[in-house]
Scaffold this motif. Structure first.
Motif, PDB file in Angstrom:
ATOM      1  N   VAL A 100      55.660  14.936  59.537  1.00  0.00           N
ATOM      2  CA  VAL A 100      54.892  14.750  58.592  1.00  0.00           C
ATOM      3  C   VAL A 100      55.956  13.812  57.406  1.00  0.00           C
ATOM      4  O   VAL A 100      54.988  13.412  56.716  1.00  0.00           O
ATOM      5  N   LEU A 101      56.673  14.327  56.563  1.00  0.00           N
ATOM      6  CA  LEU A 101      58.080  13.977  55.598  1.00  0.00           C
ATOM      7  C   LEU A 101      58.232  12.478  55.939  1.00  0.00           C
ATOM      8  O   LEU A 101      57.872  11.711  55.244  1.00  0.00           O
ATOM      9  N   ALA A 102      58.726  11.831  57.047  1.00  0.00           N
ATOM     10  CA  ALA A 102      58.886  11.186  57.743  1.00  0.00           C
ATOM     11  C   ALA A 102      57.988   9.531  57.898  1.00  0.00           C
ATOM     12  O   ALA A 102      58.377   8.706  57.445  1.00  0.00           O
ATOM     13  N   GLU A 103      56.686  10.436  58.491  1.00  0.00           N
ATOM     14  CA  GLU A 103      55.461   9.832  57.892  1.00  0.00           C
ATOM     15  C   GLU A 103      55.253   9.060  56.827  1.00  0.00           C
ATOM     16  O   GLU A 103      54.988   8.019  56.443  1.00  0.00           O
ATOM     17  N   THR A 104      54.875  10.311  56.492  1.00  0.00           N
ATOM     18  CA  THR A 104      54.851   9.867  54.841  1.00  0.00           C
ATOM     19  C   THR A 104      55.537   8.724  53.898  1.00  0.00           C
ATOM     20  O   THR A 104      55.325   8.336  53.522  1.00  0.00           O
ATOM     21  N   LEU A 105      57.255   9.116  53.809  1.00  0.00           N
ATOM     22  CA  LEU A 105      57.897   7.891  54.095  1.00  0.00           C
ATOM     23  C   LEU A 105      57.660   6.598  54.347  1.00  0.00           C
ATOM     24  O   LEU A 105      57.251   5.297  53.297  1.00  0.00           O
ATOM     25  N   ALA A 106      57.617   6.585  55.405  1.00  0.00           N
ATOM     26  CA  ALA A 106      57.617   5.115  56.088  1.00  0.00           C
ATOM     27  C   ALA A 106      56.189   4.430  55.170  1.00  0.00           C
ATOM     28  O   ALA A 106      55.923   3.358  55.209  1.00  0.00           O
TER      29      ALA A 106
ATOM     30  N   HIS B 141      56.450   7.580  43.563  1.00  0.00           N
ATOM     31  CA  HIS B 141      57.572   8.651  43.312  1.00  0.00           C
ATOM     32  C   HIS B 141      56.792   9.550  44.598  1.00  0.00           C
ATOM     33  O   HIS B 141      57.690  10.637  44.933  1.00  0.00           O
ATOM     34  N   LEU B 142      55.733   9.629  45.462  1.00  0.00           N
ATOM     35  CA  LEU B 142      55.535  10.610  46.569  1.00  0.00           C
ATOM     36  C   LEU B 142      56.680   9.582  47.843  1.00  0.00           C
ATOM     37  O   LEU B 142      57.133  10.318  48.358  1.00  0.00           O
ATOM     38  N   ASN B 143      56.865   8.516  47.618  1.00  0.00           N
ATOM     39  CA  ASN B 143      57.657   8.370  48.188  1.00  0.00           C
ATOM     40  C   ASN B 143      59.633   8.542  48.420  1.00  0.00           C
ATOM     41  O   ASN B 143      60.097   8.906  49.085  1.00  0.00           O
ATOM     42  N   ARG B 144      59.521   8.556  46.901  1.00  0.00           N
ATOM     43  CA  ARG B 144      61.063   9.263  46.691  1.00  0.00           C
ATOM     44  C   ARG B 144      60.901  10.589  46.645  1.00  0.00           C
ATOM     45  O   ARG B 144      62.414  11.257  47.309  1.00  0.00           O
ATOM     46  N   PHE B 145      59.679  11.774  46.839  1.00  0.00           N
ATOM     47  CA  PHE B 145      59.724  12.982  46.705  1.00  0.00           C
ATOM     48  C   PHE B 145      60.266  12.756  48.312  1.00  0.00           C
ATOM     49  O   PHE B 145      60.818  13.527  48.686  1.00  0.00           O
ATOM     50  N   SER B 146      58.966  11.985  49.440  1.00  0.00           N
ATOM     51  CA  SER B 146      59.379  12.876  50.446  1.00  0.00           C
ATOM     52  C   SER B 146      60.980  11.993  50.978  1.00  0.00           C
ATOM     53  O   SER B 146      61.696  12.606  52.309  1.00  0.00           O
ATOM     54  N   GLY B 147      61.794  10.895  50.521  1.00  0.00           N
ATOM     55  CA  GLY B 147      62.765  11.065  51.426  1.00  0.00           C
ATOM     56  C   GLY B 147      63.735  11.410  50.743  1.00  0.00           C
ATOM     57  O   GLY B 147      64.685  11.941  51.561  1.00  0.00           O
TER      58      GLY B 147
ATOM     59  N   GLY C  49      66.263  -3.630  47.603  1.00  0.00           N
ATOM     60  CA  GLY C  49      67.316  -3.623  48.738  1.00  0.00           C
ATOM     61  C   GLY C  49      67.316  -2.203  49.147  1.00  0.00           C
ATOM     62  O   GLY C  49      67.299  -1.652  50.102  1.00  0.00           O
ATOM     63  N   LYS C  50      66.786  -1.277  48.766  1.00  0.00           N
ATOM     64  CA  LYS C  50      66.808   0.242  48.700  1.00  0.00           C
ATOM     65  C   LYS C  50      65.897   1.272  49.290  1.00  0.00           C
ATOM     66  O   LYS C  50      65.824   1.230  50.738  1.00  0.00           O
ATOM     67  N   LEU C  51      64.527   0.044  48.968  1.00  0.00           N
ATOM     68  CA  LEU C  51      63.936   0.256  49.693  1.00  0.00           C
ATOM     69  C   LEU C  51      63.866  -0.874  50.961  1.00  0.00           C
ATOM     70  O   LEU C  51      63.294   0.623  52.203  1.00  0.00           O
ATOM     71  N   LYS C  52      64.724  -1.146  51.101  1.00  0.00           N
ATOM     72  CA  LYS C  52      64.839  -1.990  53.047  1.00  0.00           C
ATOM     73  C   LYS C  52      66.053  -0.734  53.674  1.00  0.00           C
ATOM     74  O   LYS C  52      65.159  -1.171  54.739  1.00  0.00           O
ATOM     75  N   ILE C  53      66.854  -0.174  52.016  1.00  0.00           N
ATOM     76  CA  ILE C  53      67.958   0.389  53.470  1.00  0.00           C
ATOM     77  C   ILE C  53      66.503   2.280  54.085  1.00  0.00           C
ATOM     78  O   ILE C  53      66.647   2.526  55.304  1.00  0.00           O
ATOM     79  N   HIS C  54      65.601   1.880  53.237  1.00  0.00           N
ATOM     80  CA  HIS C  54      64.383   3.097  53.649  1.00  0.00           C
ATOM     81  C   HIS C  54      63.931   2.898  54.810  1.00  0.00           C
ATOM     82  O   HIS C  54      63.547   4.065  55.958  1.00  0.00           O
TER      83      HIS C  54
END
Length: 213
Positions: free
Chosen positions: A27-33, A51-57, A123-128
């Protein structure tokens, strides 16, 4: 049917193991994606979704540090030491699951500023995105291999001997001691004469009635 340690882990202690080792991290990984796709399309590096993206990551990365540490100490090392791997299928399933957590840990390290400090937000988002993709690939490999029967590669297992001879702690989880005790008690009752009087009184009146006629 024999079961891999991966599937055994998810099947045991229902529903908690399934929640801890599968539902929560997925669930956390899907939220991140999903949030990453939104940010990549909108370029909005602020607001709730960002902020949800950063929290999930950060959360999923830290979560997997705990999961990997726990499984390595309680499962992987003891199984390896006792040579109890159930063929390469078992190794691939467990190994892929653990490897799949490493990219998510990398995401958490990035969010805390330990790695990729020189990259900009895109760039960081692409790494994500790359790390989430790696997690999904290894996660699906683990799932597919985990559902296979190890006997396909010749694993005999202790399943045929679980009712009798002593086996490893992992195999005892399939033995269900309560079931064993219940079956043992039923067997003892059937073999003893204790149940006979319960049935004979029903037959005696019938015989006596038969004699009365």
């Amino acid at each position: 049917m024999n079961m891999t340690h991966y599937m055994q882990l998810l099947a045991d202690n229902q529903p908690w193991n399934l929640l801890i080792f599968m539902a929560i991290p997925v669930v956390l990984a899907e939220t991140l994606a999903i949030t990453e796709l939104y940010i990549l399309f909108t370029r909005k590096f602020d607001g709730f979704v960002y902020h949800l993206n950063r929290f999930s990551g950060t959360t999923v990365g830290l979560y997997f540090i705990g999961v990997i540490a726990y499984l390595m100490t309680t499962a992987v090392l003891p199984i390896t030491k006792n040579n109890e791997w159930r063929t390469a299928i078992d190794v691939i399933a467990v190994g892929s699951y653990l490897i799949g957590g490493l990219p998510l840990i990398w995401i958490a390290l990035q969010e805390f500023g330990f790695v990729n400090k020189a990259l900009d937000q895109m760039g960081k988002l692409k790494i994500h995105a790359i790390c989430v993709a790696l997690f999904l690939v290894f996660g699906h490999i683990a799932m597919i291999a985990g559902m296979l029967d190890p006997s396909l590669l010749g694993y005999k297992g202790n399943s045929a001997h679980q009712m009798g001879a002593a086996s490893s702690d992992a195999d005892h989880e399939f033995c269900h001691p309560e079931m064993h005790e219940g079956m043992k008690a039923m067997h003892q009752q059937m073999m003893s004469g204790g149940n006979m009087p319960n049935s004979n009184p029903n037959k005696m009146p019938m015989n006596s009635q038969g004699h009365s006629h």
